[in-house]
Design an enzyme around this catalytic site. Sequence first.
Site, PDB file in Angstrom:
ATOM      1  N   VAL A  58       0.813  -1.225   0.000  1.00  0.00           N
ATOM      2  CA  VAL A  58       0.000   0.000   0.000  1.00  0.00           C
ATOM      3  C   VAL A  58       0.844   1.271   0.000  1.00  0.00           C
ATOM      4  O   VAL A  58       0.309   2.364  -0.188  1.00  0.00           O
ATOM      5  CB  VAL A  58      -1.003   0.039   1.181  1.00  0.00           C
ATOM      6  CG1 VAL A  58      -1.970  -1.138   1.117  1.00  0.00           C
ATOM      7  CG2 VAL A  58      -0.290   0.108   2.526  1.00  0.00           C
ATOM      8  N   ASN A  84      -6.681  -1.457   5.995  1.00  0.00           N
ATOM      9  CA  ASN A  84      -6.186  -1.983   7.271  1.00  0.00           C
ATOM     10  C   ASN A  84      -4.656  -2.038   7.360  1.00  0.00           C
ATOM     11  O   ASN A  84      -4.109  -1.937   8.453  1.00  0.00           O
ATOM     12  CB  ASN A  84      -6.783  -3.387   7.474  1.00  0.00           C
ATOM     13  CG  ASN A  84      -6.043  -4.190   8.506  1.00  0.00           C
ATOM     14  OD1 ASN A  84      -6.238  -4.018   9.712  1.00  0.00           O
ATOM     15  ND2 ASN A  84      -5.144  -5.071   8.065  1.00  0.00           N
ATOM     16  N   TYR A 148       3.701   6.839  14.344  1.00  0.00           N
ATOM     17  CA  TYR A 148       2.514   5.969  14.307  1.00  0.00           C
ATOM     18  C   TYR A 148       1.273   6.733  14.767  1.00  0.00           C
ATOM     19  O   TYR A 148       0.234   6.730  14.095  1.00  0.00           O
ATOM     20  CB  TYR A 148       2.775   4.754  15.208  1.00  0.00           C
ATOM     21  CG  TYR A 148       1.672   3.731  15.201  1.00  0.00           C
ATOM     22  CD1 TYR A 148       1.575   2.772  14.199  1.00  0.00           C
ATOM     23  CD2 TYR A 148       0.713   3.707  16.219  1.00  0.00           C
ATOM     24  CE1 TYR A 148       0.559   1.823  14.211  1.00  0.00           C
ATOM     25  CE2 TYR A 148      -0.303   2.760  16.235  1.00  0.00           C
ATOM     26  CZ  TYR A 148      -0.374   1.823  15.226  1.00  0.00           C
ATOM     27  OH  TYR A 148      -1.388   0.889  15.229  1.00  0.00           O
ATOM     28  N   LYS A 152      -2.285   7.808  12.789  1.00  0.00           N
ATOM     29  CA  LYS A 152      -3.591   7.331  13.222  1.00  0.00           C
ATOM     30  C   LYS A 152      -4.549   8.499  13.507  1.00  0.00           C
ATOM     31  O   LYS A 152      -5.753   8.399  13.278  1.00  0.00           O
ATOM     32  CB  LYS A 152      -3.438   6.412  14.439  1.00  0.00           C
ATOM     33  CG  LYS A 152      -2.657   5.131  14.126  1.00  0.00           C
ATOM     34  CD  LYS A 152      -3.332   4.323  13.020  1.00  0.00           C
ATOM     35  CE  LYS A 152      -2.577   3.073  12.634  1.00  0.00           C
ATOM     36  NZ  LYS A 152      -3.229   2.304  11.562  1.00  0.00           N
TER      37      LYS A 152
HETATM   38  N1  LIG Z   1      -2.648  -4.794  16.908  1.00  0.00           N
HETATM   39  C1  LIG Z   1      -3.043  -3.714  17.566  1.00  0.00           C
HETATM   40  O1  LIG Z   1      -2.959  -3.640  18.806  1.00  0.00           O
HETATM   41  C2  LIG Z   1      -3.612  -2.541  16.819  1.00  0.00           C
HETATM   42  C3  LIG Z   1      -4.223  -1.519  17.561  1.00  0.00           C
HETATM   43  C4  LIG Z   1      -4.762  -0.422  16.896  1.00  0.00           C
HETATM   44  C5  LIG Z   1      -4.694  -0.346  15.520  1.00  0.00           C
HETATM   45  N2  LIG Z   1      -4.096  -1.347  14.818  1.00  0.00           N
HETATM   46  C6  LIG Z   1      -4.036  -1.208  13.364  1.00  0.00           C
HETATM   47  O2  LIG Z   1      -4.676  -2.312  12.753  1.00  0.00           O
HETATM   48  C7  LIG Z   1      -4.044  -2.597  11.505  1.00  0.00           C
HETATM   49  C8  LIG Z   1      -3.602  -4.046  11.487  1.00  0.00           C
HETATM   50  O3  LIG Z   1      -2.709  -4.275  12.574  1.00  0.00           O
HETATM   51  P1  LIG Z   1      -2.215  -5.734  12.986  1.00  0.00           P
HETATM   52  O4  LIG Z   1      -1.897  -5.675  14.427  1.00  0.00           O
HETATM   53  O5  LIG Z   1      -3.144  -6.762  12.471  1.00  0.00           O
HETATM   54  O6  LIG Z   1      -0.829  -5.783  12.169  1.00  0.00           O
HETATM   55  P2  LIG Z   1       0.062  -7.048  11.782  1.00  0.00           P
HETATM   56  O7  LIG Z   1       1.461  -6.549  11.677  1.00  0.00           O
HETATM   57  O8  LIG Z   1      -0.203  -8.167  12.718  1.00  0.00           O
HETATM   58  O9  LIG Z   1      -0.476  -7.439  10.341  1.00  0.00           O
HETATM   59  C9  LIG Z   1      -0.411  -6.462   9.315  1.00  0.00           C
HETATM   60  C10 LIG Z   1      -0.582  -7.095   7.951  1.00  0.00           C
HETATM   61  O10 LIG Z   1      -0.426  -6.012   7.018  1.00  0.00           O
HETATM   62  C11 LIG Z   1       0.564  -6.351   6.058  1.00  0.00           C
HETATM   63  N3  LIG Z   1       1.258  -5.144   5.627  1.00  0.00           N
HETATM   64  C12 LIG Z   1       2.116  -4.384   6.343  1.00  0.00           C
HETATM   65  N4  LIG Z   1       2.574  -3.379   5.576  1.00  0.00           N
HETATM   66  C13 LIG Z   1       1.986  -3.504   4.365  1.00  0.00           C
HETATM   67  C14 LIG Z   1       2.049  -2.777   3.158  1.00  0.00           C
HETATM   68  N5  LIG Z   1       2.850  -1.727   3.020  1.00  0.00           N
HETATM   69  N6  LIG Z   1       1.279  -3.170   2.125  1.00  0.00           N
HETATM   70  C15 LIG Z   1       0.474  -4.248   2.240  1.00  0.00           C
HETATM   71  N7  LIG Z   1       0.396  -4.999   3.341  1.00  0.00           N
HETATM   72  C16 LIG Z   1       1.144  -4.628   4.391  1.00  0.00           C
HETATM   73  C17 LIG Z   1       1.479  -7.348   6.752  1.00  0.00           C
HETATM   74  O11 LIG Z   1       2.171  -8.170   5.804  1.00  0.00           O
HETATM   75  C18 LIG Z   1       0.486  -8.121   7.625  1.00  0.00           C
HETATM   76  O12 LIG Z   1      -0.077  -9.201   6.901  1.00  0.00           O
HETATM   77  C19 LIG Z   1      -2.884  -1.606  11.383  1.00  0.00           C
HETATM   78  O13 LIG Z   1      -3.293  -0.487  10.633  1.00  0.00           O
HETATM   79  C20 LIG Z   1      -2.626  -1.213  12.818  1.00  0.00           C
HETATM   80  O14 LIG Z   1      -2.014   0.043  12.928  1.00  0.00           O
HETATM   81  C21 LIG Z   1      -3.548  -2.448  15.442  1.00  0.00           C
END
Ligand SMILES: NC(=O)c1ccc[n+]([C@@H]2O[C@H](COP(=O)([O-])OP(=O)(O)OC[C@H]3O[C@@H](n4cnc5c(N)ncnc54)[C@H](O)[C@@H]3O)[C@@H](O)[C@H]2O)c1
Length: 254
Positions: A58, A84, A148, A152
Amino acid sequence: MRLDDRVCLVTGAAAGIGEAIATRLATEGATVGLADRDLDKATLVADRIGGSAWRADVSQSADVAQFVGEAAERFGRIDAIVNNAGIAVGGTVADTTEDDWQRVLSTNLTGVWRGMKYALPHLIQSKGCIVNLSSVQALVGMPGWAAYAATKGAIIALTQQAAVEYGADGVRVNCLAPGTIMTPMNEQIFAHASDPDALIASWNASHALGRFGRPSEVAAAAAYLISDDASFVTGSCLRVDGGLSILGPTGRAD
Ligand SMILES: NC(=O)c1ccc[n+]([C@@H]2O[C@H](COP(=O)([O-])OP(=O)(O)OC[C@H]3O[C@@H](n4cnc5c(N)ncnc54)[C@H](O)[C@@H]3O)[C@@H](O)[C@H]2O)c1
């Protein structure tokens, strides 16, 4: 089922929250297009849930344009996109390097904008909707996550912006602000902590519910926002944070 005949795209769908969202949408009847920079893992998830996988980073406009364009052609329509994909890179305001700043912005913020930009022409046709992944870190400060948190916070503003720009076209745009969710993103942080058990305990305690969230709990909120149950909901930021953002000091006198 609630999402029968809907075509939904999810970025970052190979793991964590994205995988859970793709799985939930498929369970509710949607046809799901999954994008991830890791095609092998995305393909495994797609095969499991009966979806289709694309390799798309992305942070690259051409990848997002190709993913959305090919998905629209294959499925004939797009009803929803869940932006996401995101990365967590630590650093205070002063410590964050220029490279890290640009990398986080390009993936987390510009990546969300790219998903919206390329999907919107299709969503206007279908009167569809967008769900963006913000974070509780847009709402409360947590030291050491400057870039980060900035992305957000901006995602909430961008979500509201799109909601007012495309509301008259029948397109709804919302975002989610999860608390701490146990995914590979956080597992990595714990793996590098000097005392993982203490860190996990303190993060658990920072939620009013006293525990981390599960990816499936964020996925349920995404499915709601996409469904007709949320037909009058737009421009909102739904906290799925176990009360993290409203928990103050204990206040107990004993
Ligand atoms: N885990 C948390 O506590 C949490 C809390 C708040 C928000 N979020 C947000 O939720 C979303 C998902 O988080 P998560 O914890 O599942 O992350 P994760 O790291 O466990 O999984 C992220 C997925 O996105 C893919 N990815 C990363 N960069 C990419 C790119 N440039 N292009 C395409 N794919 C890409 C990765 O390969 C992976 O499959 C993120 O935006 C994160 O900021 C997560």
